[in-house]
Design a protein around this motif. Structure first.
Motif, PDB file in Angstrom:
ATOM      1  N   MET A  73      33.514  99.924  22.618  1.00 44.00           N
ATOM      2  CA  MET A  73      32.162 100.354  22.942  1.00 44.00           C
ATOM      3  C   MET A  73      32.108 100.891  24.363  1.00 44.00           C
ATOM      4  SD  MET A  73      28.724  98.309  21.935  1.00 44.00           S
ATOM      5  CE  MET A  73      28.938  98.073  20.188  1.00 44.00           C
ATOM      6  N   SER A  74      31.345 101.936  24.582  1.00 42.04           N
ATOM      7  CA  SER A  74      31.241 102.569  25.892  1.00 42.04           C
ATOM      8  C   SER A  74      30.458 101.709  26.863  1.00 42.04           C
ATOM      9  CB  SER A  74      30.522 103.914  25.786  1.00 42.04           C
ATOM     10  OG  SER A  74      31.262 104.824  25.046  1.00 42.04           O
ATOM     11  N   ASP A  75      30.872 101.777  28.124  1.00 44.55           N
ATOM     12  CA  ASP A  75      30.086 101.149  29.170  1.00 44.55           C
ATOM     13  C   ASP A  75      28.898 102.032  29.475  1.00 44.55           C
ATOM     14  OD1 ASP A  75      31.847  99.021  29.463  1.00 44.55           O
ATOM     15  OD2 ASP A  75      33.044 100.058  30.979  1.00 44.55           O
ATOM     16  N   VAL A  76      27.807 101.388  29.854  1.00 46.05           N
ATOM     17  CA  VAL A  76      26.609 102.149  30.209  1.00 46.05           C
ATOM     18  C   VAL A  76      26.883 102.877  31.514  1.00 46.05           C
ATOM     19  CG1 VAL A  76      24.181 101.982  30.843  1.00 46.05           C
ATOM     20  CG2 VAL A  76      25.092 100.536  29.026  1.00 46.05           C
ATOM     21  N   LYS A  77      26.594 104.162  31.543  1.00 45.86           N
ATOM     22  CA  LYS A  77      26.785 104.993  32.727  1.00 45.86           C
ATOM     23  C   LYS A  77      25.544 104.877  33.604  1.00 45.86           C
ATOM     24  CE  LYS A  77      29.450 108.342  34.431  1.00 45.86           C
ATOM     25  NZ  LYS A  77      30.620 108.087  35.165  1.00 45.86           N
ATOM     26  N   ALA A  78      25.737 104.715  34.894  1.00 46.67           N
ATOM     27  CA  ALA A  78      24.612 104.650  35.819  1.00 46.67           C
ATOM     28  C   ALA A  78      23.904 105.993  35.865  1.00 46.67           C
ATOM     29  CB  ALA A  78      25.093 104.263  37.210  1.00 46.67           C
ATOM     30  N   VAL A  79      22.589 105.946  35.845  1.00 45.81           N
ATOM     31  CA  VAL A  79      21.775 107.149  35.936  1.00 45.81           C
ATOM     32  C   VAL A  79      21.178 107.162  37.326  1.00 45.81           C
ATOM     33  CG1 VAL A  79      19.765 108.367  35.037  1.00 45.81           C
ATOM     34  CG2 VAL A  79      21.295 107.170  33.473  1.00 45.81           C
ATOM     35  N   ASN A  80      21.604 108.138  38.127  1.00 46.92           N
ATOM     36  CA  ASN A  80      21.181 108.202  39.521  1.00 46.92           C
ATOM     37  C   ASN A  80      20.041 109.199  39.682  1.00 46.92           C
ATOM     38  OD1 ASN A  80      21.070 107.897  42.272  1.00 46.92           O
ATOM     39  ND2 ASN A  80      22.847 109.182  42.678  1.00 46.92           N
ATOM     40  N   ILE A  81      18.833 108.733  39.378  1.00 42.22           N
ATOM     41  CA  ILE A  81      17.655 109.576  39.549  1.00 42.22           C
ATOM     42  C   ILE A  81      16.604 108.797  40.322  1.00 42.22           C
ATOM     43  CG2 ILE A  81      18.005 111.023  37.521  1.00 42.22           C
ATOM     44  CD1 ILE A  81      16.021 109.320  36.025  1.00 42.22           C
ATOM     45  N   HIS A  82      15.736 109.530  40.963  1.00 41.50           N
ATOM     46  CA  HIS A  82      14.675 108.913  41.759  1.00 41.50           C
ATOM     47  C   HIS A  82      13.345 109.511  41.345  1.00 41.50           C
ATOM     48  CE1 HIS A  82      17.768 107.139  44.256  1.00 41.50           C
ATOM     49  NE2 HIS A  82      18.351 108.337  44.302  1.00 41.50           N
ATOM     50  N   ILE A  83      12.344 108.664  41.305  1.00 40.01           N
ATOM     51  CA  ILE A  83      10.990 109.098  40.973  1.00 40.01           C
ATOM     52  C   ILE A  83      10.258 109.338  42.287  1.00 40.01           C
ATOM     53  CG2 ILE A  83       8.817 108.448  39.868  1.00 40.01           C
ATOM     54  CD1 ILE A  83      11.271 108.948  37.977  1.00 40.01           C
ATOM     55  N   ALA A  84       9.690 110.523  42.431  1.00 42.09           N
ATOM     56  CA  ALA A  84       8.957 110.876  43.653  1.00 42.09           C
ATOM     57  C   ALA A  84       7.461 110.732  43.390  1.00 42.09           C
ATOM     58  CB  ALA A  84       9.293 112.297  44.072  1.00 42.09           C
ATOM     59  N   PRO A  85       6.814 109.777  44.025  1.00 43.16           N
ATOM     60  CA  PRO A  85       5.391 109.544  43.782  1.00 43.16           C
ATOM     61  C   PRO A  85       4.515 110.773  44.046  1.00 43.16           C
ATOM     62  CG  PRO A  85       6.321 107.763  45.093  1.00 43.16           C
ATOM     63  CD  PRO A  85       7.376 108.824  44.970  1.00 43.16           C
ATOM     64  N   GLY A  86       4.857 111.598  45.015  1.00 44.33           N
ATOM     65  CA  GLY A  86       4.049 112.767  45.353  1.00 44.33           C
ATOM     66  C   GLY A  86       4.332 113.988  44.500  1.00 44.33           C
TER      67      GLY A  86
END
Length: 142
Positions: free
Chosen positions: A1-14
């Motif tokens: 089974m594959s390891d979960v890949k990190a998702v490097n995203i950021h939410i910008a409130p503005g």
């Protein structure tokens, strides 16, 4: 089974885009740059919602959108995975989307105090970085 890949995203409130759209755009860029290769397993809806400290329904909506775009696929009982790329748009639709994106960019930067040459240079650098990331991921160095 594959390891979960990190998702490097950021939410910008503005940001004027809805949060789910920011997630879609962030994951699309991660895929385009090769940071999320074909077959990579995405975090669960709950896992990404906790990471981003947002509502799980928002992540579910983003994942549904990514699935409908053919960028990710659900595997029964296993989770969501990055799909093999396939072009679903005809040339006409691709041209339309490019035109729309260019117009949106121009509208967003029209009030800024930059020359056309400065803006073109920034776009060129960003596109070259995207190409470099893809080459590094695939090992293609034409």
């Amino acid at each position: 089974m594959s390891d979960v890949k990190a998702v490097n995203i950021h939410i910008a409130p503005g940001d004027t885009r809805p949060i789910f759209k920011q997630i879609v755009d962030g994951i699309r860029m991660q895929i385009a740059c090769g940071n999320l290769p074909v077959g990579a397993k995405l975090p669960s809806v709950r896992g990404l919602a906790m990471q981003l400290t947002i509502n799980a329904n928002t992540v579910a909506k983003a994942y549904t959108e990514l699935t409908s775009q053919g960028l990710v696929e659900a595997r029964q009982g296993l989770g969501l995975f990055v799909s093999q790329p396939r072009q679903q748009l005809n040339v006409e639709e691709q041209q339309k989307r490019l035109g729309d994106a260019v117009q949106a960019f121009v509208n967003d930067v029209a009030y800024l105090d930059f020359s056309a040459e400065q803006m073109i240079e920034k776009v060129s650098v960003a596109l070259n970085q995207l190409a470099t990331n893809k080459e590094n991921e695939t090992g293609n160095h034409d």
